[in-house]
Motif scaffolding. Structure first.
Motif, short mmCIF file in Angstrom:
data_model
loop_
_atom_site.label_atom_id
_atom_site.label_comp_id
_atom_site.label_asym_id
_atom_site.label_seq_id
_atom_site.Cartn_x
_atom_site.Cartn_y
_atom_site.Cartn_z
N TYR A 24 -59.15 7.47 35.70
CA TYR A 24 -60.62 7.52 35.68
C TYR A 24 -61.14 8.78 36.37
O TYR A 24 -62.03 9.45 35.87
N GLU A 182 -57.75 1.59 44.34
CA GLU A 182 -56.46 2.17 43.99
C GLU A 182 -56.51 3.00 42.72
O GLU A 182 -55.87 4.04 42.62
N SER A 183 -57.26 2.53 41.71
CA SER A 183 -57.17 3.19 40.40
C SER A 183 -58.28 4.21 40.14
O SER A 183 -58.28 4.88 39.12
N ASN A 205 -61.03 -11.06 40.59
CA ASN A 205 -59.66 -10.62 40.36
C ASN A 205 -58.74 -11.73 40.84
O ASN A 205 -58.95 -12.26 41.94
N ARG A 207 -56.12 -11.61 42.23
CA ARG A 207 -55.50 -11.31 43.52
C ARG A 207 -56.48 -10.51 44.37
O ARG A 207 -57.39 -9.87 43.87
N GLY A 224 -56.39 -14.48 32.77
CA GLY A 224 -56.65 -14.72 31.35
C GLY A 224 -57.71 -15.76 31.06
O GLY A 224 -57.90 -16.15 29.92
N ASP A 226 -61.00 -15.44 32.33
CA ASP A 226 -62.31 -14.88 32.72
C ASP A 226 -63.42 -15.21 31.72
O ASP A 226 -64.59 -15.31 32.10
N TYR A 300 -59.79 -2.47 33.23
CA TYR A 300 -58.94 -2.60 32.05
C TYR A 300 -57.89 -3.69 32.25
O TYR A 300 -57.09 -3.94 31.36
N ARG A 304 -55.95 -6.71 28.99
CA ARG A 304 -54.56 -6.60 28.54
C ARG A 304 -53.93 -7.98 28.35
O ARG A 304 -52.88 -8.30 28.90
N TYR A 305 -54.67 -8.81 27.63
CA TYR A 305 -54.23 -10.16 27.28
C TYR A 305 -54.50 -10.37 25.80
O TYR A 305 -55.32 -9.64 25.22
N THR A 584 -51.00 1.07 40.13
CA THR A 584 -50.89 1.10 41.58
C THR A 584 -51.32 2.43 42.16
O THR A 584 -51.40 3.43 41.46
N LYS A 585 -51.59 2.41 43.45
CA LYS A 585 -52.26 3.52 44.10
C LYS A 585 -51.51 4.86 44.01
O LYS A 585 -52.09 5.87 43.63
N ARG A 587 -49.01 6.03 42.21
CA ARG A 587 -48.35 6.51 40.99
C ARG A 587 -49.38 6.53 39.89
O ARG A 587 -50.36 5.78 39.93
N HIS A 589 -48.78 5.45 36.43
CA HIS A 589 -47.75 4.87 35.58
C HIS A 589 -46.37 5.30 36.06
O HIS A 589 -46.07 5.10 37.21
N1 LIG Z 1 -53.64 5.28 41.19
C1 LIG Z 1 -53.70 5.08 39.87
N2 LIG Z 1 -54.87 5.21 39.25
C2 LIG Z 1 -54.95 5.00 37.91
C3 LIG Z 1 -53.79 4.72 37.14
C4 LIG Z 1 -52.55 4.58 37.83
O1 LIG Z 1 -51.49 4.31 37.23
N3 LIG Z 1 -52.55 4.77 39.19
N4 LIG Z 1 -53.88 4.57 35.78
C5 LIG Z 1 -55.11 4.99 35.12
C6 LIG Z 1 -55.17 4.26 33.84
S1 LIG Z 1 -54.31 4.89 32.51
C7 LIG Z 1 -55.84 3.12 33.72
S2 LIG Z 1 -55.79 2.28 32.25
C8 LIG Z 1 -56.69 2.61 34.80
C9 LIG Z 1 -56.58 1.11 35.02
O2 LIG Z 1 -57.19 0.74 36.21
P1 LIG Z 1 -57.94 -0.67 36.31
O3 LIG Z 1 -59.06 -0.72 35.35
O4 LIG Z 1 -58.26 -0.88 37.74
O5 LIG Z 1 -56.83 -1.65 35.73
P2 LIG Z 1 -55.48 -2.30 36.27
O6 LIG Z 1 -55.00 -1.65 37.51
O7 LIG Z 1 -54.56 -2.40 35.15
O8 LIG Z 1 -55.98 -3.76 36.59
C10 LIG Z 1 -57.08 -3.94 37.46
C11 LIG Z 1 -57.04 -5.27 38.08
O9 LIG Z 1 -57.13 -6.29 37.10
C12 LIG Z 1 -56.57 -7.43 37.67
N5 LIG Z 1 -56.32 -8.43 36.64
C13 LIG Z 1 -55.19 -8.68 35.94
N6 LIG Z 1 -55.37 -9.76 35.17
C14 LIG Z 1 -56.64 -10.18 35.35
C15 LIG Z 1 -57.39 -11.27 34.83
O10 LIG Z 1 -56.96 -12.06 34.02
N7 LIG Z 1 -58.67 -11.37 35.28
C16 LIG Z 1 -59.22 -10.51 36.18
N8 LIG Z 1 -60.46 -10.71 36.56
N9 LIG Z 1 -58.51 -9.51 36.69
C17 LIG Z 1 -57.24 -9.33 36.29
C18 LIG Z 1 -55.34 -6.95 38.39
O11 LIG Z 1 -55.01 -7.79 39.46
C19 LIG Z 1 -55.77 -5.56 38.85
O12 LIG Z 1 -56.04 -5.49 40.23
O13 LIG Z 1 -56.40 3.24 36.03
C20 LIG Z 1 -56.32 4.65 35.95
N10 LIG Z 1 -56.16 5.10 37.30
#
Ligand SMILES: Nc1nc2c(c(=O)[nH]1)N[C@H]1C(S)=C(S)[C@@H](COP(=O)(O)OP(=O)(O)OC[C@H]3O[C@@H](n4cnc5c(=O)[nH]c(N)nc54)[C@H](O)[C@@H]3O)O[C@H]1N2
Ligand SMILES: Nc1nc2c(c(=O)[nH]1)N[C@H]1C(S)=C(S)[C@@H](COP(=O)(O)OP(=O)(O)OC[C@H]3O[C@@H](n4cnc5c(=O)[nH]c(N)nc54)[C@H](O)[C@@H]3O)O[C@H]1N2
Ligand SMILES: [Mo]
Length: 690
Positions: A24, A182-183, A205, A207, A224, A226, A300, A304-305, A584-585, A587, A589
């Protein structure tokens, strides 16, 4: 000449550039270069979204760029060992193979696989090359976000949201299935500013994550589920008359049908289904119904379900019925594609083959089922693969199938910087450039700037950017000279700059000279998205009811709760635990984890398990456990944690096999309900102590 001079000076020089990782934040930063080496990385305050706080991954580019584990020469696998060979030899072998498979089986016997390892406009050159070759088999769909993109497109017509700094204007921020601490660490800056001004923060979330530490309310639904939580919340909002009638009257299509569909929702039943107490659902309805403006940040994770698209539509309905669209501090914050002014990959529709343009070029298989379909596809069968910017054996679901499919091929070329799980399978590895070794233009799905990722050093060793590899290969294969000229830039910095300028010329406020100085806001940027209340949907209104949803994806025309395909309720025997494998924070991927600076923090994968589930299985902190289902197994350490609900476990994705293994050894190749995304988290496992 000017460019060449730079590299010969010993003086330190500072360049503006931007991070091209799939993230992001897409930070702008400055690099300080001396003697063709990256010496320092500093924040770039001119970017209002990422003015400070480069993440650890960004800082680790110092190590990554100069790492002695980097692949710097073409390598050929001979009797299981990789041996350095010359470029000329490598390209001769590859062109021979390409000619052979094409003449014997047709060009579709070659798979071209690319993912999201490096973004940039120049990636289109790869597709140009493969078109000139006569077409290949490629993939459609995406590992990342398309269910949510498509849900948003069906409802609002487009994927855009307010600029990140507008978050400061929100009175209520709901972080639903996103973990920006983290993301998307820079998103925490405006969130904290809003909180200091009195805004409320709700996190939803399964967790507890660093993003929820400062939340006013944390809701932990069963993974899954929500959609049922959102629909129950909508029902209470409407029952209590909190909805925005004027907004609905003017801008919303299908509200009455939506209300009717809520009749079958029983709040008690919904509470049981999603594992959230009724009092919490009521509180959420109070907040969303009464605190305005609200920005609902949907991540996101929960799309992913197998029900991810419909779930996203259910969440979005909450923003719609409360009128939280198109205003300061009020938006549906999913993906802001406004800076993707050049990219063809703009909306998920473009993820599947478009008849006229793509069919002669490609035969496409879904990326979510890569391994399975690679094995299955006939006429012709796959014989060879070319992989670049991707690590499918680690990152695509069902690693075992993917690996099996790669092992069945007769020839594999991988373009890579490091010896990844996928590179290990190659017959030839070609060394890939890094972000400092070729200029390119990048957009972002969050940061509203168009940015230049600058070439600041000459490539290390014998590294060649993909554009040059394709140029040389096109010559070797004897492609038509005019076609080469039109489709592939010459391997010179000036040719690359001309190529990029061709695009920039379309917009008066963009030029390479300007982008070298600073990031530029996307041409035509709407700081407040949809402020004009124009929606590019069939009805011209916000569509709660969508005929397109039925026609294209065969789902309910209204947002609905669908039961997952594999299960979510922690009861499925013999695999009772639902496994989430989020990002995760430290890495991106499968990138960065091989570096010492990152390994020091994150040395090996762990499975996070609740104390209750651990006790049931006689597992203690740091015990080595086997996580398994019928698709595979992974042997890692257990981490006991109160952050997670009983019935759920977490292994973050990105770890290589030599580090202990990827959670994709356990995930199934399955598409999401819309957009051809990948349902990684619809995945049940069991854990035992070993
Ligand atoms: N540090 C870091 N940053 C990144 C990335 C990375 O790999 N590392 N990747 C980048 C990319 S490509 C992407 S796609 C984005 C993704 O970043 P985010 O949009 O934050 O997505 P995720 O980390 O996949 O998942 C976010 C949260 O969704 C929760 N989650 C899982 N299942 C469910 C559910 O059923 N309901 C709810 N409410 N929550 C759920 C998980 O516990 C997780 O904490 O981040 C980007 N930023
Ligand atoms: N279980 C599970 N799996 C997931 C996810 C999940 O949530 N759970 N998330 C998914 C998501 S959101 C995404 S976006 C995908 C990401 O999947 P990928 O895009 O496959 O993953 P990356 O590890 O980011 O990058 C792949 C490789 O690109 C290489 N690379 C970097 N720059 C260049 C370059 O310039 N040229 C070439 N040739 N190679 C380069 C890197 O070294 C890296 O090995 O993973 C998905 N996988
Ligand atoms: Mo992603």
């Amino acid at each position: 000449m000017a460019i060449i001079k730079r590299y010969h000076t010993t003086a330190m020089k500072t360049y503006n550039t931007a991070c091209p990782r799939n993230c992001y934040s897409t930070c702008s930063f400055k690099v300080i270069v001396e003697n063709n080496k990256i010496k320092k990385i500093e924040p770039q305050a001119l970017n209002k979204s990422t003015p400070e706080g480069i993440c650890l991954k960004g800082l680790s580019y110092l190590e990554r760029a100069n790492s002695n584990e980097r692949i710097l020469y073409p390598l050929q696998k001979i009797k299981g060992e990789f041996i350095q060979i010359s470029w000329d030899k490598a390209l001769s072998i590859i062109s021979e193979k390409l000619n052979y498979f094409k003449s014997k089986y047709g060009s579709h016997s070659v798979l071209f696989y690319a993912a999201s390892g490096m973004s940039g406009l120049l990636n289109e050159v790869s597709y140009n090359f493969w078109r000139l070759y006569g077409g290949t088999t490629t993939v459609y769909g995406n590992l990342c976000w398309p269910a949510g993109l498509e849900a948003t497109r069906l409802t609002l017509g487009e994927n855009k949201h307010n600029v990140p700094w507008d978050l400061e204007n929100a009175e209520l921020i709901v972080l639903w299935g996103k973990n920006p601490a983290e993301s998307n660490i820079h998103e925490m800056i405006p969130i904290e500013k809003a909180q200091r001004k009195g805004a409320k923060l709700v996190v939803i979330n399964p967790r507890r994550t660093p993003s929820s530490e400062r939340a006013d309310m944390l809701i932990q639904p069963i993974p899954g589920t929500d959609a049922i939580l959102a629909l129950a919340t909508a029902k209470i909002i409407i029952q209590k008359n909190y909805h925005d009638k004027e907004f609905i009257q003017n801008y919303v299509f299908g509200f009455d049908k939506f209300v009717k569909s809520l009749e079958k929702i029983n709040i008690q039943g919904a509470s049981k289904e999603c594992g959230v107490p009724v009092s919490f659902i009521e509180k959420l309805a109070e907040y969303i119904g009464n605190i305005k403006p609200m920005t609902l940040i949907a991540g996101y994770g929960m799309q992913r379900y197998t029900n991810g698209g419909q779930t996203t539509r259910a969440l979005l309905a909450l923003s719609v019925i409360t009128g939280n669209i198109g205003k300061k501090g009020a938006c549906w914050h999913y993906a802001n594609l406004q800076s993707y002014v050049f990219d063809t990959v703009k909306e998920p529709e473009s993820y599947y083959p478009k008849k006229e343009k793509d069919e002669p070029f490609r035969r496409a298989i879904p990326t979510a089922l890569l391994g399975e379909k690679m094995l299955e596809i006939k006429n012709p069968k796959l014989k060879m693969a070319w992989v670049e910017r991707g690590n499918p054996i680690t990152q695509n679901p069902d690693s075992k199938q993917t690996l099996k499919a790669f092992k069945k091929l007769e020839y594999i070329v991988v373009v890579e910087q490091f010896m990844t799980d996928t590179a290990m399978e190659a017959d030839i590895i070609l060394p890939a450039k890094n972000m400092f070794e070729q200029s390119d233009i990048i957009g972002s799905y969050w940061n509203p700037y168009v940015q230049l990722k600058q070439k600041v050093i000459e490539p290390a060793g014998e590294v060649k950017p993909e554009t040059e590899i394709y140029y040389l290969l096109a010559k070797k294969l004897g492609f038509n000279e005019k076609e080469i000229k039109n489709n592939i830039p010459e391997p010179k910095d000036t040719a690359i700059e001309n190529w990029l300028n061709k695009y920039l010329k379309k917009y008066s406020n963009l030029s390479l000279e300007k982008l070298k100085k600073q990031p530029v806001l996307a041409p035509g940027l709407e700081e407040i998205a949809f402020a004009d209340m124009k929606f590019k949907t069939p009805s011209g209104k916000i569509e709660l009811y969508s005929e397109q949803a039925v026609k294209i994806w065969n789902v309910n025309p209204l947002p609905s709760y669908e039961i997952l395909q594999e299960g979510q309720k922690g009861k499925q025997k013999p695999f009772p635990l639902s496994l989430m494998s989020p990002n995760t924070k430290n890495r991106i991927h499968s990138q960065f984890g091989n570096l010492k600076s990152i390994k020091a923090l994150d040395p090996y994968p762990v499975v996070i398990i609740s104390a209750k589930d651990a006790k049931l299985r006689g597992i203690k902190e740091n015990d080595k456990v086997r996580v398994f289902n019928k698709r595979g197994e992974i042997f890692i350490k257990a981490k006991l944690d109160y952050s997670i609900r009983p019935g759920n476990v977490v292994i973050v994705n990105g770890y290589w096999n030599k580090e202990g293994g990827s959670p994709n050894l356990l995930s199934k190749g399955r598409e999401t309900d819309m957009g051809h995304g990948t349902a990684f988290h619809d995945n049940m496992v069991e854990i035992e102590k070993i």
